[in-house]
Design a protein around this motif. Structure first.
Motif, PDB file in Angstrom:
ATOM      1  N   LYS A 218      10.420   4.236   3.070  1.00 49.72           N
ATOM      2  CA  LYS A 218      11.018   4.997   2.485  1.00 49.72           C
ATOM      3  C   LYS A 218      11.299   5.832   3.777  1.00 49.72           C
ATOM      4  CE  LYS A 218      10.667   9.711  -0.324  1.00 49.72           C
ATOM      5  NZ  LYS A 218      10.333  10.770   0.864  1.00 49.72           N
TER       6      LYS A 218
ATOM      7  N   ARG B  41       7.850   0.193  -5.650  1.00 48.08           N
ATOM      8  CA  ARG B  41       7.329   2.018  -6.181  1.00 48.08           C
ATOM      9  C   ARG B  41       6.799   1.964  -7.557  1.00 48.08           C
ATOM     10  NH1 ARG B  41      10.385   7.200  -2.909  1.00 48.08           N
ATOM     11  NH2 ARG B  41       8.210   7.990  -4.212  1.00 48.08           N
ATOM     12  N   ARG B  42       7.771   1.040  -8.541  1.00 47.82           N
ATOM     13  CA  ARG B  42       6.945   1.083  -9.736  1.00 47.82           C
ATOM     14  C   ARG B  42       6.577  -0.377  -9.652  1.00 47.82           C
ATOM     15  NH1 ARG B  42      12.903   1.293 -10.484  1.00 47.82           N
ATOM     16  NH2 ARG B  42      12.457  -1.183 -11.085  1.00 47.82           N
ATOM     17  N   ARG B  43       6.161  -0.873  -8.988  1.00 46.61           N
ATOM     18  CA  ARG B  43       5.370  -2.106  -9.050  1.00 46.61           C
ATOM     19  C   ARG B  43       5.836  -3.304  -9.851  1.00 46.61           C
ATOM     20  NH1 ARG B  43       2.236  -1.694  -4.671  1.00 46.61           N
ATOM     21  NH2 ARG B  43       1.125  -0.108  -4.365  1.00 46.61           N
TER      22      ARG B  43
ATOM     23  N   THR C 229       1.086  -1.182  -0.195  1.00 47.25           N
ATOM     24  CA  THR C 229      -0.067   0.227   0.340  1.00 47.25           C
ATOM     25  C   THR C 229       0.781   0.867  -0.191  1.00 47.25           C
ATOM     26  OG1 THR C 229       0.212  -0.129   2.593  1.00 47.25           O
ATOM     27  CG2 THR C 229      -1.018  -1.431   1.358  1.00 47.25           C
ATOM     28  N   LYS C 230       0.512   2.278  -0.095  1.00 46.16           N
ATOM     29  CA  LYS C 230       0.932   3.820   0.364  1.00 46.16           C
ATOM     30  C   LYS C 230       1.462   3.603   1.728  1.00 46.16           C
ATOM     31  CE  LYS C 230       0.560   8.702  -0.631  1.00 46.16           C
ATOM     32  NZ  LYS C 230       1.229   8.773   0.552  1.00 46.16           N
ATOM     33  N   ALA C 231       0.952   3.613   2.870  1.00 44.82           N
ATOM     34  CA  ALA C 231       1.302   3.098   3.980  1.00 44.82           C
ATOM     35  C   ALA C 231       2.725   2.632   3.982  1.00 44.82           C
ATOM     36  CB  ALA C 231       0.126   2.544   4.102  1.00 44.82           C
ATOM     37  N   ASP C 232       2.594   0.924   2.825  1.00 45.33           N
ATOM     38  CA  ASP C 232       3.792   0.560   3.467  1.00 45.33           C
ATOM     39  C   ASP C 232       5.261   1.308   2.275  1.00 45.33           C
ATOM     40  OD1 ASP C 232       2.505  -2.125   4.705  1.00 45.33           O
ATOM     41  OD2 ASP C 232       1.709  -2.191   2.404  1.00 45.33           O
ATOM     42  N   ILE C 233       5.169   1.923   1.792  1.00 44.99           N
ATOM     43  CA  ILE C 233       5.987   2.576   0.593  1.00 44.99           C
ATOM     44  C   ILE C 233       6.957   3.604   2.014  1.00 44.99           C
ATOM     45  CG2 ILE C 233       6.320   3.976  -1.659  1.00 44.99           C
ATOM     46  CD1 ILE C 233       6.030   0.670  -1.679  1.00 44.99           C
ATOM     47  N   ASP C 234       5.596   4.760   2.133  1.00 45.75           N
ATOM     48  CA  ASP C 234       6.027   5.499   3.080  1.00 45.75           C
ATOM     49  C   ASP C 234       7.023   5.100   4.180  1.00 45.75           C
ATOM     50  OD1 ASP C 234       4.599   7.227   1.456  1.00 45.75           O
ATOM     51  OD2 ASP C 234       2.807   7.202   2.792  1.00 45.75           O
ATOM     52  N   ASN C 235       6.100   4.090   4.751  1.00 46.54           N
ATOM     53  CA  ASN C 235       7.494   3.427   6.216  1.00 46.54           C
ATOM     54  C   ASN C 235       8.243   3.122   4.991  1.00 46.54           C
ATOM     55  OD1 ASN C 235       5.262   4.162   7.781  1.00 46.54           O
ATOM     56  ND2 ASN C 235       4.051   1.916   7.709  1.00 46.54           N
TER      57      ASN C 235
ATOM     58  N   ALA D 271       4.487  -5.714   3.852  1.00 48.15           N
ATOM     59  CA  ALA D 271       3.746  -4.933   2.894  1.00 48.15           C
ATOM     60  C   ALA D 271       3.342  -6.012   1.961  1.00 48.15           C
ATOM     61  CB  ALA D 271       4.835  -3.960   1.862  1.00 48.15           C
TER      62      ALA D 271
END
Length: 257
Positions: free
Chosen positions: A127, A208-210, A119-125, A157
């Motif tokens: 980062k 992030r690019r999937r 999820t976006k939250a996973d990616i943000d964490n 994630a």
């Protein structure tokens, strides 16, 4: 008589996380209640908010709390006392390269799956963890365990609790293994930390690019780099050397043979 095994010293965030966990078990924070704000916890323990975030993230990975951005940290379940003793079943006779091989086989596929599921939250964490590590390296701060956090958050994630629990179990084995602790201390230098940070930035970019295959390859290469560094530091003639295990799983053009 065999020497007693001295367990590795806990990081600050682990001590704080364990203390908060004990308070939850003791009934100070029932299910559904909110923990104090980060700044209050930081003041109570006399640590930075970064350390507090790591402690709370540890509890979230254990399923004890839920961190809700902009709202707070809420208790999701009361841990059982026996959970604290779960390390007792861990065997210390598993070699460091066997542990690393298990991680390479498992976490590469988890990274590929996370490329679809994160999820976006996973990616943000993820980062945020890498940014923390970059700052920590700059000031030579060794109190944080951002390496471990990155791998556990990435496993989470996948949105699969069994995969996360399996990765956590492997890390428990490593944390309790005198052989791993003795060997891994040599790859915690500034130069190595910068290398692992670069590797993990590549993993995050693929997520992030999937990019499923790119994520698989980036994680595989990262753990391959760790393996090669450890092999250079190892005594191949030592009776407990198990680096030969990696020869049984070669890779060719990004695929396991």
């Amino acid at each position: 008589m065999d020497k007693a095994v001295v367990p590795p010293e806990k990081k600050q965030y682990q001590e704080i996380g364990d203390d908060l966990r004990s308070q939850i078990i003791a009934g100070h924070y029932p299910v559904g209640s909110r923990l104090p704000p980060e700044r209050n916890i930081a003041e109570t323990y006399g640590v930075s908010r970064t350390i507090v975030r790591e402690a709370l993230l540890m509890l979230e990975l254990q399923g004890t709390v839920d961190i809700r951005q902009g709202s707070g940290v809420y208790v999701m379940r009361i841990p059982e006392e026996r959970d604290v003793e779960e390390d007792r079943f861990l065997s210390s006779d598993i070699g460091p390269f066997e542990m690393l091989q298990a991680r390479q086989l498992l976490e590469s596929n988890i990274a590929a799956f996370a490329a679809k599921m994160a999820t976006k939250a996973d990616i943000d964490n993820l980062k945020r963890i890498l940014e923390q590590e970059q700052r920590a390296i700059a000031i030579n701060d060794t109190s944080q365990d951002n390496q471990k956090m990155f791998h556990l958050v990435l496993a989470g994630a996948s949105q699969n609790q069994m995969l996360l629990a399996t990765v956590e179990s492997i890390w428990h084995h490593m944390d309790s293994s005198p052989l791993w602790q003795k060997l891994s201390v040599h790859i915690e230098s500034r130069a190595h930390r910068l290398k692992w940070l670069s590797d993990q930035q590549t993993i995050l970019a693929a997520l992030r690019r999937r990019d499923v295959m790119g994520s698989w390859q980036a994680m595989w290469q990262h753990l391959e780099n760790v393996k090669n560094s450890l092999l250079e530091l190892s005594d191949a003639d030592a009776p407990d050397f198990d680096g030969y295990l990696f020869e049984s799983v070669p890779i060719f053009q990004g695929k396991v043979l």
